[in-house]
Design a protein around this motif. Sequence first.
Motif, mmCIF file in Angstrom:
data_model
loop_
_atom_site.group_PDB
_atom_site.id
_atom_site.type_symbol
_atom_site.label_atom_id
_atom_site.label_comp_id
_atom_site.label_asym_id
_atom_site.label_seq_id
_atom_site.Cartn_x
_atom_site.Cartn_y
_atom_site.Cartn_z
ATOM 1 N N ASP A 1 0.855 -1.193 0.000
ATOM 2 C CA ASP A 1 0.000 0.000 0.000
ATOM 3 C C ASP A 1 0.890 1.242 0.000
ATOM 4 O O ASP A 1 1.681 1.432 0.920
ATOM 5 N N PRO A 2 0.799 2.094 -1.017
ATOM 6 C CA PRO A 2 1.641 3.302 -1.055
ATOM 7 C C PRO A 2 1.482 4.153 0.197
ATOM 8 O O PRO A 2 2.455 4.784 0.649
ATOM 9 N N ALA A 3 0.276 4.177 0.772
ATOM 10 C CA ALA A 3 0.065 4.974 1.981
ATOM 11 C C ALA A 3 0.836 4.389 3.158
ATOM 12 O O ALA A 3 1.355 5.132 3.996
ATOM 13 N N TRP A 4 0.920 3.044 3.232
ATOM 14 C CA TRP A 4 1.702 2.439 4.313
ATOM 15 C C TRP A 4 3.180 2.803 4.157
ATOM 16 O O TRP A 4 3.849 3.130 5.137
ATOM 17 N N GLN A 5 3.679 2.749 2.935
ATOM 18 C CA GLN A 5 5.076 3.114 2.694
ATOM 19 C C GLN A 5 5.331 4.564 3.092
ATOM 20 O O GLN A 5 6.358 4.879 3.701
ATOM 21 N N ARG A 6 4.383 5.428 2.791
ATOM 22 C CA ARG A 6 4.556 6.849 3.135
ATOM 23 C C ARG A 6 4.532 7.064 4.645
ATOM 24 O O ARG A 6 5.332 7.834 5.187
ATOM 25 N N LEU A 7 3.625 6.367 5.328
ATOM 26 C CA LEU A 7 3.456 6.557 6.768
ATOM 27 C C LEU A 7 4.496 5.806 7.592
ATOM 28 O O LEU A 7 4.911 6.285 8.651
ATOM 29 N N ARG A 8 4.907 4.632 7.105
ATOM 30 C CA ARG A 8 5.708 3.747 7.929
ATOM 31 C C ARG A 8 7.111 3.473 7.404
ATOM 32 O O ARG A 8 7.871 2.755 8.044
ATOM 33 N N GLY A 9 7.453 4.029 6.270
ATOM 34 C CA GLY A 9 8.770 3.762 5.707
ATOM 35 C C GLY A 9 9.913 4.161 6.618
ATOM 36 O O GLY A 9 10.997 3.576 6.563
#
Length: 390
Positions: free
Chosen positions: A57-65
């Motif tokens: 999920d691109p949003a997970w990568q943005r939030l949790r990267g």
Amino acid sequence: MRIDRRRFLGALAATACVGACPGLTFAAGPGPDARRLVVLLLRGGLDGLHAVPAYADPAWQRLRGKFELELPAATRLDGLFALHPALAFSRELYGRGQLLPVLGVAPPYQGRSHFDAQDCLENGGRKPGEHRDGWLNRCAGALAGSEALAIASVTPLIFRGPQPVANWWPGLPREVSPALMQRLAPLYARDPVLAGAYETAMAAAEEGMDPMDVRAGRQSRLPMLMAHAGRVMAEPQGPRLAFVEDTGWDSHGNQANQLQRKLAELDAALKAFHDAAGARWADTAVVVVTEFGRTAAINGTRGTDHGTGSHAFLAGGAVQGGRIAGQWPGLAPADLNEGRDLRAGTDLRALFKGVLASHLGLSEAVLAEQVFPGSAGLAPMEDLLRARPA
């Protein structure tokens, strides 16, 4: 010479507790009654997004990267989700169809107080303080007084009520005075069951051995507790219902390191129960829950703060796993609860009702009126467990 209190009490409990303590003489019938249920509560608020990363999920990568969590291909469950690398045995169970992650769950209470959220989860009502007894005690009553075991320092709210519940907890790590041991010896000697257990405990403590540590491979406390639950529930007359609790899941800072350790403990605990339960594993469902989740974004101390939605796990030979259940709300800003938390699409009571219905055979009427009063409009989750034997 001083004797370590934990070693002595651990040895005494390991030797005699099941056979001698009041309330620990269990009787379970054959057939469907052989099924066992364990509720494992992770107190403090497990970050479900860290335990079951939505890696694609691109949003997970943005939030949790920023956590820099490495997710090898072997940890992936499907094209979107993975398991944290510390959950290696859990990933093995998933491959066997014996682990079921349930996404986006929370109790009806949607605030961010540990105490209120845990109270709501345990009393089984729509809000904190709605019931003074616990839903698992009411479940024992609905199962005609089915035997129950709480592995906790005190009987937790979830098991409080009119039904008898046995309580077990290992000793505290404090030394015991030899003078006290000498005074206790004549008292134990008068009991035909406890006399032998007392002598064994004394011998183990004097030799510097800790039977609890030996049995658990000198692991952390949670695997030891779950191993004890597995041994007791594996007995032909063992309890059908058990509750185990663990603390330390509040991850405001340095979360990656903290949850690496805690998730490894959880994984070891599931394996310890699996190994100790033996053939009983096939008849068992372990429900792993927490009171709420965490914020979707990382805070300034590389942790996460109190949130709402989290994830749960079902594990056991009775579980219809190897897939993902629940509702994934997504992590885009518009999808988050109040713009900050994973949205909970499933009431934890629906998860519990689904397990109790399909695993223990309780009717929807009993669940709605007795176990979770006032929940008639909340349907049990379906397809969580394998079909009960005829």
